[in-house]
Scaffold this active site. Sequence first.
Site, PDB file in Angstrom:
ATOM      1  N   ASP A  46      37.144  41.983  52.697  1.00  0.00           N
ATOM      2  CA  ASP A  46      37.017  40.595  53.129  1.00  0.00           C
ATOM      3  C   ASP A  46      37.358  40.449  54.608  1.00  0.00           C
ATOM      4  O   ASP A  46      36.608  39.878  55.389  1.00  0.00           O
ATOM      5  CB  ASP A  46      37.993  39.716  52.329  1.00  0.00           C
ATOM      6  CG  ASP A  46      37.293  38.807  51.336  1.00  0.00           C
ATOM      7  OD1 ASP A  46      36.179  38.375  51.625  1.00  0.00           O
ATOM      8  OD2 ASP A  46      37.877  38.532  50.281  1.00  0.00           O
ATOM      9  N   GLU A  69      36.479  32.100  55.600  1.00  0.00           N
ATOM     10  CA  GLU A  69      37.475  32.005  54.541  1.00  0.00           C
ATOM     11  C   GLU A  69      38.840  32.556  54.942  1.00  0.00           C
ATOM     12  O   GLU A  69      39.869  32.010  54.585  1.00  0.00           O
ATOM     13  CB  GLU A  69      36.948  32.742  53.303  1.00  0.00           C
ATOM     14  CG  GLU A  69      37.749  32.434  52.070  1.00  0.00           C
ATOM     15  CD  GLU A  69      37.066  32.906  50.792  1.00  0.00           C
ATOM     16  OE1 GLU A  69      37.544  32.503  49.729  1.00  0.00           O
ATOM     17  OE2 GLU A  69      36.101  33.676  50.860  1.00  0.00           O
ATOM     18  N   ASP A 134      31.155  33.627  54.238  1.00  0.00           N
ATOM     19  CA  ASP A 134      31.985  34.152  53.154  1.00  0.00           C
ATOM     20  C   ASP A 134      31.801  35.663  53.206  1.00  0.00           C
ATOM     21  O   ASP A 134      30.756  36.179  52.823  1.00  0.00           O
ATOM     22  CB  ASP A 134      31.578  33.606  51.790  1.00  0.00           C
ATOM     23  CG  ASP A 134      32.643  33.871  50.735  1.00  0.00           C
ATOM     24  OD1 ASP A 134      33.489  34.762  50.977  1.00  0.00           O
ATOM     25  OD2 ASP A 134      32.643  33.223  49.690  1.00  0.00           O
ATOM     26  N   ILE A 136      33.052  38.266  51.608  1.00  0.00           N
ATOM     27  CA  ILE A 136      32.721  38.801  50.283  1.00  0.00           C
ATOM     28  C   ILE A 136      32.824  37.644  49.302  1.00  0.00           C
ATOM     29  O   ILE A 136      33.909  37.224  48.926  1.00  0.00           O
ATOM     30  CB  ILE A 136      33.655  39.948  49.843  1.00  0.00           C
ATOM     31  CG1 ILE A 136      33.508  41.158  50.763  1.00  0.00           C
ATOM     32  CG2 ILE A 136      33.326  40.363  48.398  1.00  0.00           C
ATOM     33  CD1 ILE A 136      34.405  42.337  50.376  1.00  0.00           C
ATOM     34  N   ASP A 137      31.664  37.106  48.936  1.00  0.00           N
ATOM     35  CA  ASP A 137      31.615  36.035  47.943  1.00  0.00           C
ATOM     36  C   ASP A 137      31.573  36.707  46.576  1.00  0.00           C
ATOM     37  O   ASP A 137      30.757  37.588  46.338  1.00  0.00           O
ATOM     38  CB  ASP A 137      30.351  35.201  48.169  1.00  0.00           C
ATOM     39  CG  ASP A 137      30.218  34.065  47.168  1.00  0.00           C
ATOM     40  OD1 ASP A 137      31.259  33.551  46.730  1.00  0.00           O
ATOM     41  OD2 ASP A 137      29.080  33.704  46.837  1.00  0.00           O
ATOM     42  N   THR A 139      34.762  37.855  45.029  1.00  0.00           N
ATOM     43  CA  THR A 139      35.731  38.949  45.173  1.00  0.00           C
ATOM     44  C   THR A 139      36.124  39.532  43.814  1.00  0.00           C
ATOM     45  O   THR A 139      36.365  40.726  43.704  1.00  0.00           O
ATOM     46  CB  THR A 139      37.001  38.499  45.932  1.00  0.00           C
ATOM     47  OG1 THR A 139      37.457  37.258  45.418  1.00  0.00           O
ATOM     48  CG2 THR A 139      36.727  38.351  47.404  1.00  0.00           C
ATOM     49  N   ASP A 294      30.562  28.909  50.143  1.00  0.00           N
ATOM     50  CA  ASP A 294      30.124  29.412  48.827  1.00  0.00           C
ATOM     51  C   ASP A 294      28.718  28.946  48.456  1.00  0.00           C
ATOM     52  O   ASP A 294      28.185  29.361  47.427  1.00  0.00           O
ATOM     53  CB  ASP A 294      31.092  28.947  47.728  1.00  0.00           C
ATOM     54  CG  ASP A 294      32.383  29.746  47.720  1.00  0.00           C
ATOM     55  OD1 ASP A 294      32.361  30.909  48.141  1.00  0.00           O
ATOM     56  OD2 ASP A 294      33.411  29.190  47.301  1.00  0.00           O
TER      57      ASP A 294
END
Length: 353
Positions: A46, A69, A134, A136-137, A139, A294
């Site tokens: 991330d 994020e 994002d 890593i959407d 996670t 998101d």
Amino acid sequence: MSSYAKELEIAQLAVQRAAILTKRVFHEKAKGTVSKDDKSPVTIGDFGAQALIIAALKHSFPEDEIVAEEEAAQLREDANLRATIWDLVKSTSLSDASAEAALGGAIKSEDDMLTFIDYGNSKGGAKGRIWAIDPIDGTKGFLRGGQYAVCLALMVDGDVKVGVLGCPNLPIDDAAPLAGSMESGQTDEGRGCLFSGVLGQGAVSRPLTTGALASSQKISMKAITDIAAATFCESVEAGHSSHGDQAEIAKKLGITNPSVRMDSQAKYASIARGAGDIYLRLPVKATYQEKIWDHAAGDLIVREAGGAVTDIHGKRLDFSIGRTLADNKGVVAAPTGGHAQVLAVVQEVLGIK
């Protein structure tokens, strides 16, 4: 009118480079997770992916604001975690020299990496050029070996103009039907797609590569002639979307195909390319506000592929309010021709007048 050609190119290459890093982390067993206020697991991927994407954006568009994020406060206090992430970041690059140069090349130092991560602190809003990231959407999906996405969108005066999704574990073939289990045990071997859309210009997919952009092909939603034959995509986590309401909606629509559960905006990408048909995100808590990162890229890509995206009240998603979709509840995404029918049943089941 701007065609956003440069923004699209940089965004696609930035997501492609970040996906190289996330895939490296995906293959390492010791995925370092860190607790976060909202209890969603965060990985070293991330932080690393966010640093790489912001560095690329700041190289080409230094004045643009960024909503992202992660923040670097924790890394400033944790030397071991910081060093682990820096080792990944400094050794991740595109194999094509001109593509890497377009992104500004490598981040120069560990301190610069932290600075880039913290550039993601924009409050968002209705004015100016703002990117939403994002890194890593999904996670949880990432950690369990399921679907995840690297997500990037450009909003201008609160309207999404460019959207890019990197989905390392989705099949390259747009026509590949969704498998029953996308929740875990997925692999990026021979897989990986980069999806993109520009407002008014349609949506495309291309294979993810480690260098220059591969050639693309246009994608479009599958036209639904019989809603009963549709396939739902829904969240894996019951805490993200109400599975019980979803089952009731499917029943009322006469849909008997099992829902395909997967994490992240890979759901938006899957219906945009016609691999699935309908994506519902049904509110679980009245107070929860969706984050703009998101949904921004996926919302645009589905609409550019011939779909309609609203909340459960039939309102378009409003990305102009801040860091959250404060004026929306839930998501209903479906082919334009079938959206009204799906929305009506959603509202019936949820008791919305």
